[in-house]
Design a protein around this motif. Structure first.
Motif, PDB file in Angstrom:
ATOM      1  N   LEU A 121       0.744  -1.352   0.093  1.00  8.84           N
ATOM      2  CA  LEU A 121      -0.223   0.045   0.079  1.00  8.84           C
ATOM      3  C   LEU A 121       0.877   1.292   0.122  1.00  8.84           C
ATOM      4  O   LEU A 121       0.517   2.451  -0.724  1.00  8.84           O
ATOM      5  CB  LEU A 121      -0.842  -0.052   1.328  1.00  8.84           C
ATOM      6  N   TYR A 122       1.960   1.123   0.847  1.00 10.91           N
ATOM      7  CA  TYR A 122       2.911   2.417   0.654  1.00 10.91           C
ATOM      8  C   TYR A 122       3.550   2.574  -0.504  1.00 10.91           C
ATOM      9  O   TYR A 122       3.510   3.807  -1.252  1.00 10.91           O
ATOM     10  CB  TYR A 122       3.967   2.207   1.870  1.00 10.91           C
ATOM     11  N   ILE A 123       3.892   1.521  -1.280  1.00  8.45           N
ATOM     12  CA  ILE A 123       4.534   1.611  -2.672  1.00  8.45           C
ATOM     13  C   ILE A 123       3.523   2.255  -3.658  1.00  8.45           C
ATOM     14  O   ILE A 123       3.675   3.122  -4.513  1.00  8.45           O
ATOM     15  CB  ILE A 123       5.151   0.590  -3.154  1.00  8.45           C
TER      16      ILE A 123
ATOM     17  N   GLY B 271       0.842   3.956  -2.941  1.00  9.85           N
ATOM     18  CA  GLY B 271       0.747   5.334  -2.590  1.00  9.85           C
ATOM     19  C   GLY B 271       1.877   6.157  -3.072  1.00  9.85           C
ATOM     20  O   GLY B 271       1.415   7.343  -3.663  1.00  9.85           O
ATOM     21  N   LEU B 272       3.030   5.859  -3.039  1.00  4.52           N
ATOM     22  CA  LEU B 272       4.069   6.465  -3.672  1.00  4.52           C
ATOM     23  C   LEU B 272       4.216   6.724  -5.264  1.00  4.52           C
ATOM     24  O   LEU B 272       4.421   7.700  -5.714  1.00  4.52           O
ATOM     25  CB  LEU B 272       5.525   5.906  -3.363  1.00  4.52           C
ATOM     26  N   LEU B 273       3.355   5.728  -5.925  1.00  2.47           N
ATOM     27  CA  LEU B 273       3.402   5.733  -7.262  1.00  2.47           C
ATOM     28  C   LEU B 273       2.115   6.704  -7.808  1.00  2.47           C
ATOM     29  O   LEU B 273       1.864   6.746  -8.878  1.00  2.47           O
ATOM     30  CB  LEU B 273       3.182   4.387  -7.652  1.00  2.47           C
ATOM     31  N   GLY B 274       1.362   6.872  -6.848  1.00  2.00           N
ATOM     32  CA  GLY B 274       0.259   7.752  -7.070  1.00  2.00           C
ATOM     33  C   GLY B 274      -1.264   6.944  -7.168  1.00  2.00           C
ATOM     34  O   GLY B 274      -2.157   7.750  -7.668  1.00  2.00           O
ATOM     35  N   PHE B 275      -1.114   5.792  -6.813  1.00  4.78           N
ATOM     36  CA  PHE B 275      -2.488   4.904  -6.888  1.00  4.78           C
ATOM     37  C   PHE B 275      -2.906   5.192  -5.530  1.00  4.78           C
ATOM     38  O   PHE B 275      -2.742   4.656  -4.405  1.00  4.78           O
ATOM     39  CB  PHE B 275      -2.268   3.410  -7.005  1.00  4.78           C
TER      40      PHE B 275
ATOM     41  N   LEU C 240      -5.456   4.601  -2.955  1.00  3.44           N
ATOM     42  CA  LEU C 240      -6.587   3.851  -2.694  1.00  3.44           C
ATOM     43  C   LEU C 240      -7.410   4.285  -1.383  1.00  3.44           C
ATOM     44  O   LEU C 240      -8.658   3.787  -1.082  1.00  3.44           O
ATOM     45  CB  LEU C 240      -6.027   2.531  -1.893  1.00  3.44           C
ATOM     46  N   GLY C 241      -7.058   5.425  -0.835  1.00  6.60           N
ATOM     47  CA  GLY C 241      -7.895   6.211   0.275  1.00  6.60           C
ATOM     48  C   GLY C 241      -8.138   5.302   1.598  1.00  6.60           C
ATOM     49  O   GLY C 241      -8.928   5.420   2.286  1.00  6.60           O
ATOM     50  N   VAL C 242      -6.893   4.403   1.573  1.00  6.41           N
ATOM     51  CA  VAL C 242      -6.752   3.490   2.872  1.00  6.41           C
ATOM     52  C   VAL C 242      -6.293   4.259   3.903  1.00  6.41           C
ATOM     53  O   VAL C 242      -6.529   4.343   5.025  1.00  6.41           O
ATOM     54  CB  VAL C 242      -6.105   2.373   2.485  1.00  6.41           C
ATOM     55  N   PHE C 243      -5.107   5.171   3.633  1.00  2.97           N
ATOM     56  CA  PHE C 243      -4.303   5.910   4.439  1.00  2.97           C
ATOM     57  C   PHE C 243      -4.473   7.412   4.454  1.00  2.97           C
ATOM     58  O   PHE C 243      -4.206   7.941   3.448  1.00  2.97           O
ATOM     59  CB  PHE C 243      -2.986   5.729   4.685  1.00  2.97           C
TER      60      PHE C 243
END
Length: 68
Positions: A55-57, A59-63, A65-68
């Motif tokens: 999930l962190y990676i 998020g870094l790539l711009g996907f 997910l609205g989880v964090f």
């Protein structure tokens, strides 16, 4: 020096071979259960690391997910 009778009276039922055997069987059961629980805990920790890392990676790539 302590006599054998004084030593046995101080240990109570654990001085008999049956008492010692019961304690050893109880310890073996506790160790086996603990070993099983620790192996499950390691699996959960590894799965958690993989999920959070993924999930962190993402998020870094711009996907987002609205989880964090």
């Amino acid at each position: 020096m302590l006599s054998a009778l004084a030593l046995q009276s101080g240990l109570g039922p654990l001085a008999s071979p049956v008492g010692i055997l019961a304690v050893l069987v109880l310890l073996a059961a506790i160790i086996l259960i603990g070993r099983f629980l620790l192996s499950m805990a390691w699996r959960l920790v590894v799965i958690g690391i993989i999920v959070v890392g993924t999930l962190y990676i993402l998020g870094l790539l711009g996907f987002g997910l609205g989880v964090f």
